[in-house]
Design a protein around this motif. Structure first.
Motif, PDB file in Angstrom:
ATOM      1  N   TYR A 110      36.949  36.104  35.229  1.00 28.94           N
ATOM      2  CA  TYR A 110      37.763  35.129  34.608  1.00 28.94           C
ATOM      3  C   TYR A 110      39.092  35.198  35.343  1.00 28.94           C
ATOM      4  N   ARG A 111      39.320  36.311  35.824  1.00 33.06           N
ATOM      5  CA  ARG A 111      40.743  36.205  36.630  1.00 33.06           C
ATOM      6  C   ARG A 111      40.670  35.768  38.186  1.00 33.06           C
ATOM      7  N   TRP A 112      39.526  36.045  38.741  1.00 30.11           N
ATOM      8  CA  TRP A 112      39.442  35.754  40.287  1.00 30.11           C
ATOM      9  C   TRP A 112      38.783  34.371  40.543  1.00 30.11           C
ATOM     10  N   THR A 113      37.715  34.059  39.903  1.00 32.00           N
ATOM     11  CA  THR A 113      37.157  32.703  39.787  1.00 32.00           C
ATOM     12  C   THR A 113      38.023  31.591  39.596  1.00 32.00           C
ATOM     13  N   TYR A 114      39.017  31.863  38.647  1.00 31.58           N
ATOM     14  CA  TYR A 114      39.901  30.881  38.227  1.00 31.58           C
ATOM     15  C   TYR A 114      41.210  31.207  38.796  1.00 31.58           C
ATOM     16  N   ARG A 115      41.167  31.979  40.137  1.00 33.58           N
ATOM     17  CA  ARG A 115      42.306  32.325  40.443  1.00 33.58           C
ATOM     18  C   ARG A 115      43.514  30.952  40.668  1.00 33.58           C
ATOM     19  N   ALA A 116      42.887  29.956  41.334  1.00 37.48           N
ATOM     20  CA  ALA A 116      43.813  28.934  41.606  1.00 37.48           C
ATOM     21  C   ALA A 116      44.328  28.185  40.300  1.00 37.48           C
ATOM     22  N   ASP A 117      44.027  28.268  39.182  1.00 40.37           N
ATOM     23  CA  ASP A 117      44.634  27.855  38.001  1.00 40.37           C
ATOM     24  C   ASP A 117      45.687  28.874  37.324  1.00 40.37           C
ATOM     25  N   GLN A 118      45.880  29.914  38.119  1.00 44.19           N
ATOM     26  CA  GLN A 118      46.692  30.934  37.503  1.00 44.19           C
ATOM     27  C   GLN A 118      47.280  31.720  38.559  1.00 44.19           C
ATOM     28  N   GLU A 119      47.520  31.056  39.522  1.00 47.68           N
ATOM     29  CA  GLU A 119      47.997  31.595  41.027  1.00 47.68           C
ATOM     30  C   GLU A 119      49.519  32.191  40.672  1.00 47.68           C
ATOM     31  N   PHE A 121      50.996  33.292  38.155  1.00 51.12           N
ATOM     32  CA  PHE A 121      51.289  34.170  36.994  1.00 51.12           C
ATOM     33  C   PHE A 121      50.749  35.324  37.701  1.00 51.12           C
ATOM     34  N   LEU A 122      49.587  35.377  38.365  1.00 47.09           N
ATOM     35  CA  LEU A 122      48.946  36.361  39.046  1.00 47.09           C
ATOM     36  C   LEU A 122      49.817  36.963  40.256  1.00 47.09           C
ATOM     37  N   GLN A 123      50.450  36.091  40.899  1.00 51.68           N
ATOM     38  CA  GLN A 123      51.540  36.477  41.969  1.00 51.68           C
ATOM     39  C   GLN A 123      52.617  37.266  41.487  1.00 51.68           C
ATOM     40  N   ALA A 124      53.273  36.908  40.333  1.00 52.20           N
ATOM     41  CA  ALA A 124      54.173  37.503  39.608  1.00 52.20           C
ATOM     42  C   ALA A 124      53.811  39.033  39.236  1.00 52.20           C
ATOM     43  N   MET A 142      53.730  39.825  49.228  1.00 54.31           N
ATOM     44  CA  MET A 142      53.014  41.218  48.971  1.00 54.31           C
ATOM     45  C   MET A 142      51.710  41.071  47.996  1.00 54.31           C
ATOM     46  N   ALA A 143      52.185  40.129  46.737  1.00 60.77           N
ATOM     47  CA  ALA A 143      51.409  40.253  45.866  1.00 60.77           C
ATOM     48  C   ALA A 143      49.757  39.513  46.388  1.00 60.77           C
ATOM     49  N   GLY A 144      49.930  38.722  47.307  1.00 54.69           N
ATOM     50  CA  GLY A 144      48.990  37.875  47.950  1.00 54.69           C
ATOM     51  C   GLY A 144      47.979  38.620  48.628  1.00 54.69           C
ATOM     52  N   ASN A 145      48.645  39.622  49.579  1.00 56.48           N
ATOM     53  CA  ASN A 145      47.520  40.655  50.063  1.00 56.48           C
ATOM     54  C   ASN A 145      46.749  41.668  49.306  1.00 56.48           C
ATOM     55  N   VAL A 146      47.448  42.001  47.923  1.00 54.02           N
ATOM     56  CA  VAL A 146      46.665  42.750  47.144  1.00 54.02           C
ATOM     57  C   VAL A 146      45.588  41.915  46.462  1.00 54.02           C
ATOM     58  N   MET A 147      46.247  40.838  46.064  1.00 53.14           N
ATOM     59  CA  MET A 147      45.062  39.929  45.235  1.00 53.14           C
ATOM     60  C   MET A 147      43.885  39.771  46.087  1.00 53.14           C
ATOM     61  N   ASN A 148      44.172  39.466  47.390  1.00 55.25           N
ATOM     62  CA  ASN A 148      42.788  38.979  48.132  1.00 55.25           C
ATOM     63  C   ASN A 148      42.037  40.064  48.222  1.00 55.25           C
TER      64      ASN A 148
END
Length: 379
Positions: A110-119, A121-124, A142-148
């Protein structure tokens, strides 16, 4: 006497650890791993990048939420946060494993399949934990690298387009059953939280109860469950929403009737995967010896695997990496069951019979595991 919780708001196991510290009434300060002290002083002791980590007032550095809770329980007898009666204690240990291990792939889905809908928030969230200060743009980069990196874990957890409908359909059943339970009871086993409540907070808070998409789903489909996630982060144990309920576990080692429906789902959904994990572990352990690190390549891993497993799940074939941590956590519940006196063992067997749990508790784990130097090893 203040503890330090090295963790983050979006971290799955930090949610488990934070809730325990709050309910135990232990003063603590939470610090993010972006704090330079974590890398300079804490990380070398732990041996690999992982949170949560708890630093005691005496300067001891502890890792793994289960090990930390064991350490603190031995030093702080009150308030009581796990039952002493045998059936309840085994069920508490089972739910610790359910929340910490079985539900984790759903949380990640639910976090990563729906990443685009909560990008945003997750970046923060990831940026706050990854880098201290700096500009918002730097944090987001920096968040984008870890999130990937974290999003890339989905295949090893069995999350593919063809398995998503089955995973989500099963989760709807969980939301309904847990919502009904918490309509009537403030915690899993009655009027105070147990080890199982903290284990369930692992997946049901930071990911499923806080990320925008699954949190919205929980609020709309299971508001009583969502309220439980809030209750688990309040320092008080009694809850005025249940007048006259009391502040103890159910009397006579009883299990709430509403928990039967949840246990049905535990055994329906976790048994096939856990059986595959046990088989993979037993095959690996047969060719290894005491002291060997439990991982396929012998290297230290936060979430080790021992190779691929596959099994049927709601009409699809689930393929993922094996999960020896799940085996290790289930072994605790199984050991509790094996220690029961005869009368309690008979009641436990009756509980398993009516909820479909006999096959799970009949699994054979050939060799025990222990944690040593912050990793699982063969005992």
């Amino acid at each position: 006497m203040t503890y330090t919780l090295w963790g983050s708001a979006h971290s799955l196991y930090s949610g488990k650890m934070r809730s325990y510290l709050i309910k135990k009434g232990l003063p603590y300060q939470e610090r993010n791993p972006s704090d330079p002290e974590f890398g300079m002083r804490v990380l070398p002791v732990v041996g690999h990048m992982v949170i949560p980590v708890v630093e005691t007032p005496a300067g001891d550095i502890l890792q793994d939420s289960g090990d930390i809770i064991d350490h603190l329980e031995a030093r702080h007898a009150t308030p009581v946060l796990d039952p002493e009666t045998p059936v309840q204690k085994a069920i508490s240990a089972l739910f610790d494993g359910v929340g910490s291990e079985y539900l984790m792939p759903l949380a990640m889905h639910y976090r990563w399949t729906y990443r685009a809908d909560q990008e945003a928030f997750l970046q923060a969230e990831f940026g706050r934990a990854a880098i201290a200060g700096q500009s918002r743009a730097d944090r987001r980069m920096m968040a984008g690298n870890v999130m990937n990196l974290f999003a890339s874990f989905l295949p090893n957890l069995g999350v593919f387009p063809e398995t998503v409908p089955a995973l989500e359909a099963a989760y709807m059943d969980w939301l309904d059953a847990l919502d009904e339970h918490f309509q009537h009871h403030p915690y899993l086993l009655g009027g105070r939280p147990c080890r199982g409540d903290f284990g369930m907070m692992a997946s049901l808070y930071a990911h499923l109860g806080r990320d925008p998409v699954p949190a919205g789903l929980m609020k709309s489909k299971a508001p009583n469950l969502y309220r439980w996630t809030e209750r688990m982060n309040l320092h008080i144990i009694p809850d005025g929403e249940y007048p006259g309920y009391g502040t103890d576990y159910l009397a006579d080692d009883a299990i709430p009737e509403t928990l039967d429906a949840v246990l049905n789902l535990v055994f329906r959904d976790w048994t096939p995967g856990l059986a595959a994990d046990v088989a993979a572990y037993n095959a690996w352990a047969a060719t290894h010896q005491s002291g060997d690190i439990v991982s396929q390549d012998g290297e230290r891993r936060v979430h080790p695997t021992l190779g691929p497993v596959s099994y049927p799940f709601h009409g699809v074939e689930m393929k993922r990496g094996s999960a020896p941590h799940a085996v290790w956590m289930f072994a605790t519940a199984q050991a509790q069951a094996k220690m029961m006196p005869e009368a309690e063992a008979q009641r436990f067997e009756a509980l398993l019979a009516r909820t479909g749990g006999k096959d799970m508790f009949a699994l054979t784990i050939e060799k025990p595991m222990v944690r040593a130097n912050n990793v699982l090893v063969l005992a």
